[in-house]
Design a protein around this motif. Structure first.
Motif, PDB file in Angstrom:
ATOM      1  N   GLU A  59       0.715  -1.291  -0.078  1.00  0.00           N
ATOM      2  CA  GLU A  59      -0.053   0.072   0.077  1.00  0.00           C
ATOM      3  C   GLU A  59       0.916   1.204   0.071  1.00  0.00           C
ATOM      4  O   GLU A  59       0.569   2.319  -0.677  1.00  0.00           O
ATOM      5  CB  GLU A  59      -0.928   0.029   1.315  1.00  0.00           C
ATOM      6  N   LYS A  60       2.016   1.228   0.716  1.00  0.00           N
ATOM      7  CA  LYS A  60       2.812   2.305   0.793  1.00  0.00           C
ATOM      8  C   LYS A  60       3.421   2.742  -0.652  1.00  0.00           C
ATOM      9  O   LYS A  60       3.452   3.737  -1.041  1.00  0.00           O
ATOM     10  CB  LYS A  60       4.117   2.225   1.780  1.00  0.00           C
ATOM     11  N   ILE A  61       3.860   1.727  -1.477  1.00  0.00           N
ATOM     12  CA  ILE A  61       4.239   1.733  -2.799  1.00  0.00           C
ATOM     13  C   ILE A  61       3.131   2.562  -3.432  1.00  0.00           C
ATOM     14  O   ILE A  61       3.224   3.449  -4.466  1.00  0.00           O
ATOM     15  CB  ILE A  61       4.594   0.620  -3.368  1.00  0.00           C
ATOM     16  N   GLY A  62       1.776   2.069  -3.396  1.00  0.00           N
ATOM     17  CA  GLY A  62       0.677   2.706  -4.015  1.00  0.00           C
ATOM     18  C   GLY A  62       0.608   3.902  -3.699  1.00  0.00           C
ATOM     19  O   GLY A  62       0.285   5.080  -4.388  1.00  0.00           O
ATOM     20  N   VAL A  63       0.621   4.372  -2.427  1.00  0.00           N
ATOM     21  CA  VAL A  63       0.561   5.776  -2.071  1.00  0.00           C
ATOM     22  C   VAL A  63       1.531   6.668  -2.421  1.00  0.00           C
ATOM     23  O   VAL A  63       1.372   7.800  -2.897  1.00  0.00           O
ATOM     24  CB  VAL A  63       0.497   5.971  -0.473  1.00  0.00           C
ATOM     25  N   ASP A  64       2.825   6.082  -2.739  1.00  0.00           N
ATOM     26  CA  ASP A  64       3.954   6.863  -3.272  1.00  0.00           C
ATOM     27  C   ASP A  64       3.597   7.378  -4.787  1.00  0.00           C
ATOM     28  O   ASP A  64       3.861   8.501  -5.396  1.00  0.00           O
ATOM     29  CB  ASP A  64       5.172   6.312  -3.136  1.00  0.00           C
ATOM     30  N   LYS A  65       2.995   6.305  -5.512  1.00  0.00           N
ATOM     31  CA  LYS A  65       2.747   6.403  -6.852  1.00  0.00           C
ATOM     32  C   LYS A  65       1.521   7.397  -6.914  1.00  0.00           C
ATOM     33  O   LYS A  65       1.537   8.518  -7.786  1.00  0.00           O
ATOM     34  CB  LYS A  65       2.082   5.170  -7.531  1.00  0.00           C
ATOM     35  N   SER A  66       0.667   7.584  -5.963  1.00  0.00           N
ATOM     36  CA  SER A  66      -0.443   8.337  -6.088  1.00  0.00           C
ATOM     37  C   SER A  66       0.279  10.019  -5.943  1.00  0.00           C
ATOM     38  O   SER A  66      -0.248  10.792  -6.663  1.00  0.00           O
ATOM     39  CB  SER A  66      -1.586   8.299  -4.746  1.00  0.00           C
ATOM     40  N   ARG A  67       0.942  10.320  -4.995  1.00  0.00           N
ATOM     41  CA  ARG A  67       1.774  11.265  -4.870  1.00  0.00           C
ATOM     42  C   ARG A  67       2.478  11.863  -5.970  1.00  0.00           C
ATOM     43  O   ARG A  67       2.448  13.182  -6.453  1.00  0.00           O
ATOM     44  CB  ARG A  67       2.768  11.475  -3.800  1.00  0.00           C
ATOM     45  N   THR A  68       3.189  11.068  -6.549  1.00  0.00           N
ATOM     46  CA  THR A  68       3.956  11.479  -7.935  1.00  0.00           C
ATOM     47  C   THR A  68       2.965  11.542  -9.177  1.00  0.00           C
ATOM     48  O   THR A  68       3.025  12.579  -9.906  1.00  0.00           O
ATOM     49  CB  THR A  68       4.618  10.174  -8.564  1.00  0.00           C
TER      50      THR A  68
END
Length: 457
Positions: free
Chosen positions: A286-295
């Motif tokens: 989920e943390k990887i997904g959140v980082d992608k969201s911010r990008t």
């Protein structure tokens, strides 16, 4: 201008009702006639008038390749300005290939990408801005983009450039007359020249602004849906694209990766992205997904920020808002169909003053029309085309900006610089304008432009 004959398949490869082999060049009719056997033996293809169709067979010696319908367009009233023949054969891969091979075997050569349109440009049937519009028509993803490209193809930008050139030629003529014939003409009328230069500058600004607006309808935008988990982001994507593209559950954090879809919003092509809910998490995936969201949020042209009336405005919402407040965005207050609401008007005014706010419910499809209106308004904000409908590519806009700089230089030095220096700036602006229509471009630049075309066009 050309002494060879080119040929290519003008329709997409694959199976279809009809395939078209296009042939252009001097002697194209005579070349096709060697392999064409008309139903009426009295008919000679080389004697047919332009804009006619003839039914018959395409032959390889005594063998029938296919039953075809041959269209004739005579110079100069053809796409390329040359004699053009189009062989309409059955739309199978093999039939089209055999027909093309027969024509090439008779002496034509395979056309390079964009060569038919390049010949139309070099033969003077269209200018370069119109040639580039051919690609824009083909690549248009919305009806509005198609209409703008067609106007370009019909010469909308060309006419504006010609008007600007006329004004600058008048200015240059006045300057040179004052230099060469001072006794007969007298001093330069600076007020008249200044008035014309301001007219040129005003029109250039209008064209550039209209071009920026028009390009949005061709290139489109990237639009990111963001918010904390479980506010209805995936449901909104599904509602806008009108299909179940994203998985929707009541479990926060269901969306782990970016889900993309394309849609048309008021004629604007939109690349819509659903993102993972933004929150602090110890879950590695989920943390990887959140980082992608911010990008995705950082790179987006515009953002839809979702709030949930059921959970109220939280610290997570305020943190997200701080990251997007300097971008183009619209806030959708979702789940307004619920009776219990934890978001008040006072809170919205307190935390999101002056933001575009839409109240609605994705579940009941309320507020979606208003949301699309807000997206269009935000995207086009500041794009004042003054009623013009023009589309500019990067090359054209660059040439117009350089012309604008030359005009500004001319205005700033009008009453101080020698007359011959004023003439240099005027000619500099004219040369930049000529680039828009292709009259001042080097051959290698023209080669690069036409390589973007498909073969057969």
């Amino acid at each position: 201008m050309f002494n060879d004959i080119i040929a290519a398949l003008a329709t997409p490869p694959g199976e279809g009702g009809v395939a078209i082999v296009r042939i252009s060049g001097p002697g194209a009719l005579q070349l096709v006639q060697e392999s064409f056997k008309p139903y009426d033996p009295q008919v000679k293809l080389s004697e047919k008038k332009g804009f006619t169709l003839t039914l018959g067979w395409l032959m390889e010696k005594d063998e029938i390749i296919d039953e075809v319908l041959v269209g004739v367009m005579r110079t100069p009233k053809s796409y390329t300005g040359e004699d053009v023949v189009e062989i309409n054969c059955h739309g199978g891969v093999l039939s089209a290939r055999r027909c093309l091979e027969q024509i090439v075997g008779q002496g034509a050569r395979l056309a390079e990408p964009g060569e038919f349109t390049r010949r139309a440009f070099l033969n003077g049937r269209i200018d370069l801005s119109q040639a580039e519009a051919v690609v824009d028509v083909i690549k248009a993803r919305t009806e509005q983009g198609r209409k703008l490209a067609l106007r370009q193809l019909q010469g909308s930008i060309s006419r504006q450039v010609e008007f600007l050139q006329d004004l600058l030629i008048q200015i240059n003529a006045q300057v040179e007359a004052s230099i060469d014939f001072p006794d007969e003409v007298g001093d330069l009328d600076y007020e008249e020249v200044e008035q014309k230069l301001n007219q040129v500058l005003d029109l250039l600004d209008k064209i550039l602004n209209a071009g920026n607006k028009g390009r949005i309808y061709q290139d489109g935008i990237s639009l990111v849906i963001c918010g904390k988990p479980n506010v209805g982001k995936s449901s909104l994507l599904n509602a806008l694209v009108q299909k179940d593209k994203a998985i929707v559950t009541d479990i926060p954090g269901t969306t782990r990766d970016i889900v993309e879809e394309y849609l048309n919003v008021r004629g604007i092509p939109v690349r819509l992205m659903d993102t993972a809910g933004i929150r602090e998490t110890e879950d590695v995936i989920e943390k990887i997904g959140v980082d992608k969201s911010r990008t995705a949020m950082e790179n987006a042209d515009m953002i839809i920020f979702l709030l949930d009336v059921a959970s109220g405005i939280t610290e997570e919402d305020l943190d997200i808002y701080q990251k997007i407040k300097d971008k183009k965005f619209v806030i959708l207050v979702n789940k307004e169909d619920l009776e219990e609401r934890k978001i008040t008007s006072d809170e919205i005014n307190k935390y999101f003053a002056n933001a575009a706010i839409i109240h609605g419910s994705v579940r009941t499809d309320t507020g979606l029309e208003e949301l699309e209106d807000a997206i269009e308004s935000k995207v086009l904000q500041g794009q004042n085309g003054a009623g013009m409908e023009i589309m500019l590519n990067i090359r054209q806009a660059g040439a117009l900006k350089r012309a604008r700089k030359s005009v500004l230089d001319l205005l700033s030095s009008l009453r101080n610089a020698p007359l011959d220096c004023l003439g240099v700036d005027a000619w500099g602006a004219l040369e930049c304008l000529a680039e828009v229509t292709g009259k001042g471009l080097k051959e290698e630049v023209i080669d690069r432009i036409f390589k973007e075309f498909c073969i057969g066009k």
